[in-house]
Design an enzyme around this catalytic site. Structure first.
Site, PDB file in Angstrom:
ATOM      1  N   GLU C  68      -2.356  -2.770  -0.461  1.00 45.25           N
ATOM      2  CA  GLU C  68      -3.735  -3.245  -0.310  1.00 45.25           C
ATOM      3  C   GLU C  68      -4.571  -2.351   0.592  1.00 45.25           C
ATOM      4  OE1 GLU C  68      -1.107  -5.204  -0.236  1.00 45.25           O
ATOM      5  OE2 GLU C  68      -1.442  -6.582  -1.909  1.00 45.25           O
ATOM      6  N   HIS C 137      -1.735 -18.124   0.414  1.00 47.34           N
ATOM      7  CA  HIS C 137      -2.401 -17.840  -0.863  1.00 47.34           C
ATOM      8  C   HIS C 137      -3.597 -18.754  -1.094  1.00 47.34           C
ATOM      9  CE1 HIS C 137       1.452 -15.861  -1.702  1.00 47.34           C
ATOM     10  NE2 HIS C 137       0.926 -15.296  -2.756  1.00 47.34           N
TER      11      HIS C 137
END
Ligand SMILES: Cc1ncc(C[n+]2csc(CCOP(=O)(O)OP(=O)(O)O)c2C)c(N)n1
Ligand SMILES: Cc1ncc(C[n+]2csc(CCOP(=O)(O)OP(=O)(O)O)c2C)c(N)n1
Ligand SMILES: [Mg+2]
Ligand SMILES: [Mg+2]
Lengths: 336, 338, 336, 338
Positions: C68, C137
């Protein structure tokens, strides 16, 4: 705070006070370790760890590679398994590299595991502007971490609190994030000897007043105190509150003050929008103290820009004493 | 910890472990398989929400890699972590209860599949962040070294995770500080849909060990004995203060990455080929070949696993739901919560 | 928004609307590329990119390794040198790994370089709870990025806006962060054909009302609309404002509404403390609209905990329609 | 770009570059040295605030590594980036003005030493974040490949930066996508106070290239010709579509890390030893040995550099300060600023 000290009281700088706290912790508790970049022989970028490595050795005062994410994660893992790490970021800006370990791991693991573990981790973040180091070395990001349940976030403004909050953080079983203002490192003040703690979650009233509540954080507390002194000449009696803890915020102290004064100014160095002052203001605006408000709640926060390099621009980017003066005069005289 | 039979013609696992341990290992492999089949079935029947990541096909890796560990040793696991939990001695009932979001689950229903942990057994937990466990494992190894506990940490991660910066930083620090940690890469060829060829500049993840000056070895991750041989050597090395190692178990997940997977990135042939290399019958055969179990024993072990899972599902179904007014409980440790 | 659509109007899901925007951009502008994990053959974790790779090829729809920080940095570098990347985080939570590139680089480089470059970068963040994916999440972290000068931050709540804001973001020379709510991906609504833009920085009044202003973001807009319908039966006429943009915030629309209604409720899914509602509230409390306020400003934000897994607990952790109803009734009847 | 003299007995730089280019390179090396001495002096005299990172002693690396680049090619630089700027053709006056925080500086006084950039010359800028430029360089290389510009990106970073996760992620992506980028590690033995022995699990950073399946080479970073030979080959490789490379220039910074450095982590002997290997006289000697310059020419070049720096300081001193009401200017691009 400002030359409040009596001649018989021992004075230390803010940096020395932090070092003393770490020295006490290293001496008293074999599970405490320090981790960070160049905190050993170099003594830390701001000479906060100083010569602690000479006294406690490289196993206790550990230089890490330049690996903020991994280093923070090692600290989390160590905290989960019996050590109490004090992790120094060289500049708070570099915490941007470690947000995943701080937020997704350290802050949440206890909750995600239903309470079966704690993370006794202390992280130290040299923060703020004023050193001419520009946009990537001058941020105030306490609002990010203040938004994260599972963390506690403090901002000591005096040498005494810097030591007391660090020792309190070490007694806390949960992760405590300490934002230290770089400009304060050299500020001197009275620091009690030995072990003591300053409570996390308690604001301090630095000056009693009845006309306006100035709630300030970190370096801004000192600017607010200077402003309050000058406001006396105008016949304005300002109360100055040092927030000290961003999370959990001391609702009671702030609300009581506002109920008394009916006016509030929040002063903070982080970017104004979504900064710490937004929460202070909103906390008051949704409380019963709202009914006591005689004027809008003023926020003086950082300008909506990264911190610039030029020293004058750099000053223009964060609240200064005259801004506080002007805001206080305006709010008291009904000009806002 | 490995026992000691010295006949080097025998496969490592047969030499190293007692018949009891080996039967237990086979049972654990069945337990992982049955647990996941049960979880899948519960999901299909709408009893579980959220997502789940099944490791069916990878049981030799998870169980083999935890053979040499005691309860003092630690593991960090991943989103695909049920096998690691079982390997580290987790209670299947509490695992299922967690799946069902029950107060009786490992995380009191707060964590779900992606966060099952059992710190009392040295299992520091699964992790929803790919690579998240890598530095944490190094931290656990640091504690072991500083506190002199003698514990070793096994850090599980996937082939996909090896491209995270956390992998690099963690392996480097472990090596520089010579920490007792074993990095076990479960290379199942894909990170979600992305093959290692498309994501990773080296062929085998173990090649990257050289960048950290640590031993790196690639083994058939579906061969229980090969896995234990490699991991046990690395654990011993760690235990002896010689520092970290990287072991790569080549394996395959039969199921999609998670429930949203359309399996468009791989062929049916490939899946079938790997299903033909099922690690569980292979383990059963190994034990039969060496007269450690009979065919009937295997059937009995499988039946026992089925029963444990049935009981676990029953336990989970009966469990109490968390109290809604406790939603902010356990954010902070009680003495300190403000 | 809720079944507002006429039979002759074309409907798409929120995910389809975003895909259509990306398809238009890829077709019209050769400098546009998509980057992200599993956005190619997999179609994205939430099937937002879908089959775009089949039409535009793997050079334009690029699967990245699970990296990322690096991936975001590649997007920044590409944006600085002629491409217009649309970068998808698989879950907004993983942005914690890339904060350094988003904040220290993308947001600041133009300012640090005195205006000699721009960073035409779009980032998409599937955000929010409700999918049973638990604490790592399910976060809502728009407040972090909303605190960062140099970024623009939007939160579309309808398929029409999801498309229009993405196309607007692509025309914007500066980095635009789009928080998409995962629960909205399947929601259908009218979406105009072809190219159009929805202005960044403009809130939308979804329902006119005179008794209370409900300022909501993302999924909460829909809960607010449902609450507003039910409040009608109580004789309470609620105005519902969809904030749409967190940075820069649409001060005028919010203040005008509050001047009219004298009451405000902010509804947002992110953690209450230091969340988006703190800024909305503080912005009103420091403005002239303060004088029009007849009641405290209520904030309904996420609970002070990570998002739990159990589905009922998960609901308890974010504001629900009944919470809005109750708050509106209280604030209108002077009970707060 | 390299010219072509074929006599392979000559040092690479002499073969590859015209006398004009070589004299220019020597001048640039002097300019870096004099710029930094001037900056240091200004700092001592209180004319500059903030901090600065001097690369004195590393000039062969910065100037040598940029020889093969055109204005279309890109570089990303570091906190210790003055040499890279000069290599990429920066105007010394605008550099000094930036140091002085003036509106006439490269960043209009907003960036200071750590952010000098000159996008018009392909210099994407210094970076205050260690490792921050690595993925950005890969992005620039991606643009070059997608847009077919033929440009190559040279990415400078330090030995300390090689332990950042960004290094790993950037090199892996560059390799997987075969992008035209050259990673130039300026290994000056320390990241601040931390030696590579204490921070890095391999001896030479270039060994890590293998983990990305790219060529890696370590050269004497104080030898201009050795640097150009290695970097030029890597640039050509990138230019030909053969993908990324890693070049490690072994060098040394004479000064402390920054102004706060007490130099407690290294010995005087070590510093003196490296001061004896000054890359500038070595370069002058190389050019004299090959009759490209005379001793008088060298003196003239040095004098010219001195004059340029004096003029630059004068320019900077005369510059206007930014307007205080423009503090939020340039946060957003005007057409879009809200
Ligand atoms: C930081 C982060 N990025 C992305 C994801 C989404 N994600 C979950 S699992 C996965 C694939 C992981 O691949 P690998 O490491 O090979 O493990 P496997 O699933 O194959 O067991 C991805 C991309 C995540 N959870 N965390
Ligand atoms: C992410 C980050 N971590 C730490 C720092 C502080 N810092 C600045 S330079 C430096 C040392 C860098 O070492 P190296 O990469 O070897 O470059 P050198 O200074 O030797 O040229 C450090 C730790 C930083 N600027 N950014
Ligand atoms: Mg995998
Ligand atoms: Mg270095």
């Amino acid at each position: 705070m400002n030359a409040h000290s009596k001649p018989d009281l021992r004075e230390l700088s803010y940096a020395e006070a932090i070092r003393e706290a770490m020295d006490i912790a290293l001496t008293n508790d074999p599970s405490v370790i320090l981790m960070g970049e160049d905190i050993g022989v170099y003594g830390g970028a701001f000479q906060v760890t100083g010569d602690l490595v000479d006294k406690h050795g490289t196993d206790r005062v550990m230089d890490t590679p330049i690996s903020e994410l991994g280093g923070a994660g090692v600290a989390v893992g160590a905290a989960l398994t019996g050590l109490k790490p004090i992790f120094e970021f060289q500049f708070s800006d570099f915490a941007a590299l470690a947000m995943e370990q701080i937020v997704n791991q350290a802050a949440k693991v206890r909750y995600m595991l239903g309470g079966s573990v704690s993370v006794p981790l202390v992280m130290r973040f040299p923060a703020g502007s004023g050193t001419g180091a520009a946009a990537q070395h001058s941020q105030s990001i306490e609002a990010w971490l203040g938004h994260v349940p599972g963390l506690k976030v403090v901002q000591p403004s005096t040498p005494e609190d810097a030591k007391g909050l660090l020792l309190a953080a070490l007694e806390d079983p949960d992760p405590v994030m300490i934002f230290e203002h770089k400009i304060l490192y050299k500020m001197k003040g009275h620091v009690p000897e030995g072990h003591y703690t300053t409570p996390i979650g308690k604001a301090a009233i630095r000056r009693d007043g009845k006309d306006v509540s100035i709630v300030a954080t970190s370096l801004m507390v000192h600017k607010a105190m200077q402003a309050a002194e000058q406001l006396e000449a105008d016949g304005i009696d300002a109360e100055v509150i040092d927030l000290r803890t961003v999370r959990p915020m001391d609702r009671d102290t702030v609300l009581s003050s506002v109920r008394k004064t009916g006016r509030m100014i929040c002063v903070y160095e982080g970017v104004k929008t979504l900064g710490v002052g937004a929460e202070i203001s909103a906390m008051v605006a949704e409380s019963d103290a709202f009914d006591y408000l005689d004027a809008p709640i003023i926020r003086l926060g950082g300008a909506e820009c990264p911190i610039p390099y030029n020293p004058e621009l750099e000053k223009a980017a964060v609240p200064q004493m005259p801004d506080i003066l002007a805001a206080a005069r305006d709010v008291v005289k009904g000009r806002v | 910890m490995p026992d000691t039979i010295q006949d080097t013609n025998l496969p490592y696992a047969i030499r190293a472990y007692s018949p009891e341990r080996l039967r237990e290992a086979l049972k654990k492999m069945y337990l992982v398989r049955k647990f996941e089949e049960g979880a899948e079935d519960s999901y299909m029947r709408g009893l579980i929400h959220g997502t789940m990541h099944l490791s069916i096909g990878q049981e030799a890796s998870s169980i083999g890699s935890t053979m040499a560990l005691t309860d003092e040793d630690k593991i960090t696991s991943t989103h695909r972590g049920h096998g690691h939990c079982v390997g580290k001695g987790a209670d299947l009932s509490k695992m299922f209860a967690e799946f069902f979001g029950k107060e009786s689950g490992y995380c009191r229903g707060r964590g779900g599949s992606m966060h099952i942990a059992d710190p009392s057994k040295g299992n520091l937990g699964a992790n929803g962040i790919v690579g998240g466990g890598l530095p944490i494992a190094v931290g656990a190894a640091l504690s072991a070294k500083r506190l002199g506990t003698g514990a070793v940490t096994v850090c599980f991660f996937g082939d996909g995770a090896n491209n995270e910066g956390a992998f690099h930083e963690a392996l480097n620090m472990a090596a520089v500080w010579k920490l007792p940690v074993v990095f076990v890469c479960e290379n199942n060829k894909y990170g979600m849909s992305t093959s290692t060829e498309r994501s990773t500049a080296v062929k085998n993840i173990a090649e990257r060990a050289a960048a950290y000056n640590m031993p790196g070895v690639t083994v058939d991750g579906n061969d229980f004995s090969a896995v234990t041989e490699a991991v046990d050597a690395a654990v011993e090395r760690a235990r002896n203060g010689e520092g970290p190692s990287l072991v790569e178990n080549l394996t395959y997940r039969w199921r999609g990455h998670s429930k949203s997977d359309r399996n468009r990135y791989r062929t049916k042939e490939e899946i079938n080929e790997w299903m033909g290399r099922d690690p569980i019958p292979a383990m059963a055969k190994l034990l039969m070949d060496h007269q450690i179990v009979t065919e009937d024993d295997v059937a009995a072990i499988e039946a026992e696993a089925n029963q444990i899972i049935a009981d676990a599902i029953e336990f989970a179904t009966q469990g109490e739901d968390p109290k809604m007014d406790e939603v902010t409980r356990d954010v902070y440790t009680p003495e300190s919560a403000a």
